[in-house]
Write a protein that holds these residues in place. Sequence first.
Motif, mmCIF file in Angstrom:
data_model
loop_
_atom_site.group_PDB
_atom_site.id
_atom_site.type_symbol
_atom_site.label_atom_id
_atom_site.label_comp_id
_atom_site.label_asym_id
_atom_site.label_seq_id
_atom_site.Cartn_x
_atom_site.Cartn_y
_atom_site.Cartn_z
ATOM 1 N N VAL A 38 0.841 -1.204 0.000
ATOM 2 C CA VAL A 38 0.000 0.000 0.000
ATOM 3 C C VAL A 38 0.874 1.250 0.000
ATOM 4 C CG1 VAL A 38 -1.663 1.343 1.358
ATOM 5 C CG2 VAL A 38 -1.977 -1.128 1.100
ATOM 6 N N THR A 41 2.323 1.780 -3.514
ATOM 7 C CA THR A 41 1.291 2.221 -4.469
ATOM 8 C C THR A 41 0.882 3.666 -4.223
ATOM 9 O OG1 THR A 41 0.443 -0.056 -4.560
ATOM 10 C CG2 THR A 41 -0.982 1.697 -5.415
ATOM 11 N N LEU A 42 0.601 4.016 -2.969
ATOM 12 C CA LEU A 42 0.168 5.379 -2.654
ATOM 13 C C LEU A 42 1.300 6.386 -2.868
ATOM 14 C CD1 LEU A 42 -2.057 4.855 0.534
ATOM 15 C CD2 LEU A 42 -2.764 5.128 -1.856
ATOM 16 N N GLY A 231 -0.746 -1.147 -7.647
ATOM 17 C CA GLY A 231 -2.156 -1.273 -7.301
ATOM 18 C C GLY A 231 -2.713 -2.642 -7.659
ATOM 19 N N THR A 234 -1.246 -5.191 -5.172
ATOM 20 C CA THR A 234 -1.828 -4.987 -3.838
ATOM 21 C C THR A 234 -3.264 -5.491 -3.781
ATOM 22 O OG1 THR A 234 -0.444 -3.008 -3.600
ATOM 23 C CG2 THR A 234 -2.206 -3.299 -2.004
ATOM 24 N N TRP A 244 -5.762 -0.345 3.119
ATOM 25 C CA TRP A 244 -5.678 0.918 2.377
ATOM 26 C C TRP A 244 -6.005 2.127 3.256
ATOM 27 C CZ3 TRP A 244 -3.913 1.149 -2.589
ATOM 28 C CH2 TRP A 244 -3.858 -0.044 -3.293
#
Length: 352
Positions: A38, A41-42, A231, A234, A244
């Motif tokens: 996460v 990705t973020l 993403g 995940t 998330w």
Amino acid sequence: MWVQEWKLVMGMLAFDLISAVMTALVKKALEQGLNRLVLVTLRQLVATIFLAPIAFFKERSTRPKLTLEVLAYLFFSAVFGAALSQYTFFYGLQYTTATFAITFINLSPVLTFLIAVVMRMEPLKLKSMAGAAKITGTLTSLAGLLLLSLYKGVPLTDQAATDAPSPAALHHAAPSDSSGNRSWMLGTMALLFNCLCFSFWLLLQTKLTKKYPAIYSSTAIMFFISTLQGGAVTLAMERHVSPWMLTSKLEIVTVLYAGIVGSGAGYLIMTWCVEKKGPVFTAAFIPMMQIMVAIIDFFFLHEQIYLGSVLGSVLMILGLYLVLWGKKRDEASVSCTTITTKQVDEPADDKP
């Protein structure tokens, strides 16, 4: 001239400080339960949102056309330079210490040199001073890596006497049991794989910048592709919404800082320094990042500093500078040869 030199030095010191603070924030956030996938990705999503408008306005008149070949380079750059590189670093960071993890960055230029030699992208003259320095530096760095991986040694600090560590810190501190040692070794292998990914990314960037010189646009596209890659992985591994959800201020600050400052501003600073002074100048500042991380590690994360880490770090830094010195000497030799060739090829002026 000296003003420009000082700007470059201050820029690299700023980049080192940005990276050191980000490493400390990520370490604490991972200890509090932030999911690594996460986070990757973020972070890439935030970096994409930050860089996309800068790339759009700065390179709108100079941006070349995207071809299928360039997209393939960007795809694999995202795999090695963003997704895999960051995930393996965060994995290694979680199961070792910040100072130990950042030490492995010193190995990246050495591994890049080895891969380039194997792929015949880098010349190696064994009988020259530069070639001998490269070989000696590579062997010294590898010796430092083995020392770091296999020998921990006695603690040089006594954090237990001055601070009462939290349960999370105790869980992630240097372990003494077999399970803990296994986690430490897995973390070490993840950090080594991180260096390999970063080295492949550097070699890809060498090709990509020639085919698609719009650096801001290519970076923004790479971050966007990496967001999609991260993403997808995940979502495949985490079917629940809870991972998330950023549940603390530390997790929110870590994601925003890592995306905007770490990936966005940090990359722009490093790119500017590479453009002005080249990769050798930039790589020479890597050990300074390690010193900053060690200070933060000791005073703020309250981690132990071990004899093996210090000795291994010294060997890796020494090896790094030997490789960089050899590369600098090679570049100077090539430059002198080019100038001499031009002088020989030029016709002599007719004398009266």
